[in-house]
Structure formats: structure tokens, C-alpha cells
Design a protein around this motif. Sequence first.
Motif, PDB file in Angstrom:
ATOM      1  N   ILE A   1       1.349 -12.016  19.904  1.00 12.16           N
ATOM      2  CA  ILE A   1       2.188 -13.133  20.350  1.00 12.16           C
ATOM      3  C   ILE A   1       3.655 -12.711  20.383  1.00 12.16           C
ATOM      4  N   TYR A   2       4.069 -11.979  19.357  1.00 14.78           N
ATOM      5  CA  TYR A   2       5.465 -11.507  19.296  1.00 14.78           C
ATOM      6  C   TYR A   2       5.780 -10.616  20.500  1.00 14.78           C
ATOM      7  N   GLU A   3       4.857  -9.707  20.836  1.00 18.72           N
ATOM      8  CA  GLU A   3       5.068  -8.818  21.975  1.00 18.72           C
ATOM      9  C   GLU A   3       5.089  -9.596  23.290  1.00 18.72           C
ATOM     10  N   LEU A   4       4.169 -10.534  23.440  1.00 18.60           N
ATOM     11  CA  LEU A   4       4.110 -11.323  24.669  1.00 18.60           C
ATOM     12  C   LEU A   4       5.358 -12.181  24.835  1.00 18.60           C
ATOM     13  N   THR A   5       5.865 -12.726  23.731  1.00 16.71           N
ATOM     14  CA  THR A   5       7.084 -13.539  23.790  1.00 16.71           C
ATOM     15  C   THR A   5       8.271 -12.692  24.220  1.00 16.71           C
ATOM     16  N   ASN A   6       8.371 -11.478  23.678  1.00 18.41           N
ATOM     17  CA  ASN A   6       9.432 -10.561  24.102  1.00 18.41           C
ATOM     18  C   ASN A   6       9.253 -10.178  25.570  1.00 18.41           C
ATOM     19  N   GLU A   7       8.011 -10.055  25.979  1.00 26.32           N
ATOM     20  CA  GLU A   7       7.715  -9.683  27.360  1.00 26.32           C
ATOM     21  C   GLU A   7       8.185 -10.756  28.338  1.00 26.32           C
ATOM     22  N   GLN A   8       8.176 -12.018  27.912  1.00 21.46           N
ATOM     23  CA  GLN A   8       8.685 -13.077  28.769  1.00 21.46           C
ATOM     24  C   GLN A   8      10.157 -12.857  29.097  1.00 21.46           C
TER      25      GLN A   8
END
Length: 262
Positions: A63-70
Amino acid sequence: MIKFFRKIRKNLLQEGKTVKYLKYAIGEIVLVVIGIVIALQINNWNENRINNLAVKTYLNNLIYELTNEQIILEFFIESHSFKYYSMKYLLIMEGTNLYDPKADRKTEIPPYKPIAYWNKKIPKVYDKEFIQLTYSMMHRAQFPPMEGATLEELKSTGMYSRINPNLKIAINNYYAFKQNDFNGKVQSLALDFQASLAQDGYITTDTNKLADPISLIRNNPGRVGLIKRMIRESGWTILSAINSKERNKKLVVLIEEEIAKI
């Protein structure tokens, strides 16, 4: 406790109570088996608890990686928006027929928003500074992340098999779409454009030395065609990144729901 059971067995044998001894021995065996089963269940429960905690950690990291990816995708959208609108501007200044997004069924490109390296509106008149910037930025590559380290680690540890199958399908589909959508076509076309300039002894930064940098594409249908194709691919890339960002948000929600169930 062992001495206690041993004393009971000894007394039963000394008293000749063989039947009672056998019943007792069977009972003792049953107790031992029950103890082993309970111990195994506790061990399995503890192992499942540890594995579930590990899966939760991986999913939270994902989730942390996906949020940064946004955030990265938003920058990606902005940078390609600059390419899209700035190269359309080049064609206007060159005086050629503009690329028509309607022909590609692509009319929903978001309007240009000022960004760090051009925090103003796209000019409507001849602006040499903007033309120079457009040439220098068209070959700059921006690629969104394809697959984070967390997902790779999750797969390598075997924990991926413990995740809900429907969530796995959603994760796999998300990265599969990204792999297909972000294929680097704009960068490839920009390199072709640079190669075309090199044939005449120019590089994109040479625009600073030219009185009229538009002369690099004027009366040159090959370079105009490359710019049209870059506009086209930038438009598709923007729409793909917008869709990817939306899928990203939906995937985060699914992962949060899975964490709540573990």
C-alpha cells in the motif's frame, strides 16, 4: 507428574491387576496422543499467526508503494501533458495541419496545468524560450514504476500463495495493464527526432544558437510527422496514466479490505 504415573503403573502390576493396568496404559496413551494433537494445533496456530503477520506487513508495504506511485503517476501525467501541448504549439508555429485527437477517438486530454519547468500557460504567440524548452524536453524520458520490490519479495517468500485469489488477480491485472500501457513509444520517437536533427548537424540544445528554432521543422515533413506521432502517443500515455492512477486507488482499497480480514 511422570513419577506419579510411574508409581500407579508399578502398584497395578504388583497387585496383579492386569486388566486395570492395560486400561490405564491405554488411557495414558490416549492422553499422550491428545497432548501431541493439542501441541501440534498450538504450533500450527502460532505458525499461522506469524505468517498472517508477515502477510499483513507485506500488504501494508505494498500500500505504501502504491500510494507513492500515485504521486509518480501524477508527475508522469503532468510531464506528458507538457509534451502533448508544447509539441502541438510547435506545429502551430510551423504552420502545418494540426494533429486531430478526434481521429484517434481521444478528446478527453486534460487541459495543461503549469508545472515546475514551465509554470505559465502555453503561449499563443511566437515564444523562442518556450520553443527551446519544448525541443529540450521532448526526449526526456519519464517512466512510471512497473513492479515494486515489495511484490517481488512477497512472491519470492511464497507468502503470495496465502493471499485471497481475487486480490491476486487484481494485483496481477494492475501490473499487466501498466506493462502494456507504458511501452516507451514517445521516447523512441523522440530519439528518432534527435537522429533526424543529427543528420543536419544539430542537437536539440542547438536551438539556443538559432535565430528561428522553428526552422528545424519548417518544410520538413519527416520531422513534422515525428512530432505528430509524439503528440499522439503522449495523448495515449496521459490517458493510460490517468486510468492506471484510478486502478491504483481501487487496488489500495482492495488490499486494505484484505488486511482487515486477516
